[in-house]
Design a protein around this motif. Structure first.
Motif, mmCIF file in Angstrom:
data_model
loop_
_atom_site.group_PDB
_atom_site.id
_atom_site.type_symbol
_atom_site.label_atom_id
_atom_site.label_comp_id
_atom_site.label_asym_id
_atom_site.label_seq_id
_atom_site.Cartn_x
_atom_site.Cartn_y
_atom_site.Cartn_z
ATOM 1 N N CYS A 25 8.933 4.941 -0.851
ATOM 2 C CA CYS A 25 8.911 3.485 -1.039
ATOM 3 C C CYS A 25 8.270 2.772 0.151
ATOM 4 O O CYS A 25 7.547 1.780 -0.026
ATOM 5 N N ILE A 26 8.505 3.263 1.368
ATOM 6 C CA ILE A 26 7.923 2.633 2.557
ATOM 7 C C ILE A 26 6.421 2.919 2.630
ATOM 8 O O ILE A 26 5.623 2.049 2.985
ATOM 9 N N THR A 27 6.033 4.131 2.258
ATOM 10 C CA THR A 27 4.604 4.459 2.207
ATOM 11 C C THR A 27 3.879 3.551 1.216
ATOM 12 O O THR A 27 2.796 3.015 1.509
ATOM 13 N N GLU A 28 4.480 3.339 0.040
ATOM 14 C CA GLU A 28 3.865 2.478 -0.971
ATOM 15 C C GLU A 28 3.873 1.022 -0.534
ATOM 16 O O GLU A 28 2.917 0.278 -0.810
ATOM 17 N N LEU A 29 4.918 0.590 0.152
ATOM 18 C CA LEU A 29 4.963 -0.783 0.656
ATOM 19 C C LEU A 29 3.844 -1.014 1.666
ATOM 20 O O LEU A 29 3.169 -2.055 1.634
ATOM 21 N N LYS A 30 3.644 -0.068 2.578
ATOM 22 C CA LYS A 30 2.578 -0.196 3.568
ATOM 23 C C LYS A 30 1.206 -0.251 2.890
ATOM 24 O O LYS A 30 0.347 -1.059 3.261
ATOM 25 N N LEU A 61 7.413 -6.958 -4.470
ATOM 26 C CA LEU A 61 5.989 -6.669 -4.254
ATOM 27 C C LEU A 61 5.181 -7.110 -5.463
ATOM 28 O O LEU A 61 4.360 -6.354 -5.993
ATOM 29 N N ASP A 62 5.402 -8.348 -5.874
ATOM 30 C CA ASP A 62 4.696 -8.932 -7.015
ATOM 31 C C ASP A 62 4.974 -8.073 -8.249
ATOM 32 O O ASP A 62 6.115 -7.766 -8.554
ATOM 33 N N ASN A 63 3.924 -7.666 -8.967
ATOM 34 C CA ASN A 63 4.130 -6.864 -10.172
ATOM 35 C C ASN A 63 3.773 -5.399 -9.954
ATOM 36 O O ASN A 63 3.549 -4.653 -10.898
ATOM 37 N N LYS A 64 3.722 -4.964 -8.694
ATOM 38 C CA LYS A 64 3.351 -3.594 -8.378
ATOM 39 C C LYS A 64 4.405 -2.613 -8.900
ATOM 40 O O LYS A 64 5.605 -2.850 -8.792
ATOM 41 N N GLN A 65 3.938 -1.523 -9.473
ATOM 42 C CA GLN A 65 4.811 -0.430 -9.852
ATOM 43 C C GLN A 65 4.996 0.471 -8.637
ATOM 44 O O GLN A 65 4.044 1.095 -8.157
#
Length: 319
Positions: free
Chosen positions: A150-155, A99-103
């Motif tokens: 992790c799925i919530t943040e990915l969305k 996800l690029d440089n996302k934390q």
């Protein structure tokens, strides 16, 4: 029937799968950079010395110039394995910039991948004590895992990067109401992995998905693999003036340089896609001065996967 029979492949000289001489040159330069970048990450993740040395061998051959291609062969026997907890650091390293440089909760994402042992494959060297992971491929049901951080943040990430008004509604639908029918197709490998591995690797994945719809112990689990759509997050090189009018078909071919050969097929088959800018470090070379590393999100119908598999076999076998 054995789920993942071992398949042996020699590590071949680098020959990026692109369709024009210029694009091949660009891909080769990009590959050399990415090998160095991956090696650095592997060191940071405390990979074993033996695995790091193998990466250096791959890297040295990737950095040879187009006029001085390596003519020898490095012998390496690859095999497919079910994911297991010991693969955590290797898989996390491969997905470091997913996800690029996302934390975000990447560790939780890797745990989901490794916990789903009936669908998913890691590629390693056979009989390798260092246990280095060279590739990971899986498909995660976005509805089944919707409550995981992790799925919530990915969305949230995907919704934030989509700025195309005609695509955002489709994306919201796949991430929301239709999530139970959507498989997040995750595929990442160390650069310069032999392309001959790709067709059997994808065949193994989609065969396992088919088997899971019959063999999983509960109806809920069986249904969770009855995907109608696949969502793919990837990246490629886009010509900076790609939106301007081109004078020849050659120019059109060179508008995009795909880092992963399969992405070109998925892109063509996708029912919709959108691009997004990356914060990841750009490769600063003369060959890539007119190109920008760009993120891409693609949605592909599950009914088109048969065509994808056929085209992938044709691309690799004919390259």
């Amino acid at each position: 029937m054995p789920r993942k029979p071992a398949r042996h492949h020699r590590l071949l000289p680098v020959r990026p799968l692109t369709f024009s001489p210029f694009a091949r040159s660009v891909a080769r330069v990009a590959t050399a950079y990415l090998v160095k970048h991956y090696m650095h990450n592997a060191v940071q993740q405390s990979a074993g010395d033996e695995f790091k040395e193998k990466l250096k061998i791959i890297g040295r051959h990737s950095e040879s110039s187009e006029d001085e291609e390596f003519d020898g062969v490095v012998q390496a026997d690859f095999a497919f394995f079910d994911p297991k907890p010991d693969d955590f650091h290797g898989v996390k390293t491969l997905l470091q910039s997913y996800l690029d440089n996302k934390q975000w909760d990447l560790s939780g994402f890797v745990d989901l991948i490794l916990g789903q042992t009936t669908v998913g494959t890691v590629v390693k060297l056979e009989d390798d004590e260092d246990n280095g992971v060279f590739s990971i491929i899986t498909a995660l049901n976005l509805g089944r895992y919707k409550d995981h951080k992790c799925i919530t943040e990915l969305k949230e990430f995907l919704l934030n990067i989509c700025h195309e008004k005609d695509k955002i509604g489709n994306l919201r639908s796949l991430l929301g109401d239709e999530a139970q029918k959507v498989g997040l197709l995750v595929s990442q490998c160390v650069v310069n992995l032999p392309p001959e591995l790709l067709p059997p690797l994808y065949d193994a994945l989609f065969d396992e998905i088919s088997w899971a719809t019959e063999d999983e112990p509960t109806e809920e689990l069986r249904n969770s693999f009855r995907f109608k759509f696949y969502l793919v997050v990837s990246k490629f090189y886009k010509q900076k003036n790609a939106n301007q009018k081109r004078s020849s078909s050659t120019d059109k071919d060179e508008a995009f340089v795909y880092i992963k050969p399969e992405d070109e097929i998925l892109h063509k088959l996708s029912m919709w896609s959108f691009l997004f800018p990356l914060q990841t470090q750009q490769v600063a070379t003369h060959e890539l001065k007119n190109y920008q590393l760009t993120g891409i999100v693609m949605a592909v119908k599950a009914e088109d996967i048969s065509s994808f598999r056929q085209q992938l076999h044709a691309l690799i076998n004919g390259s």
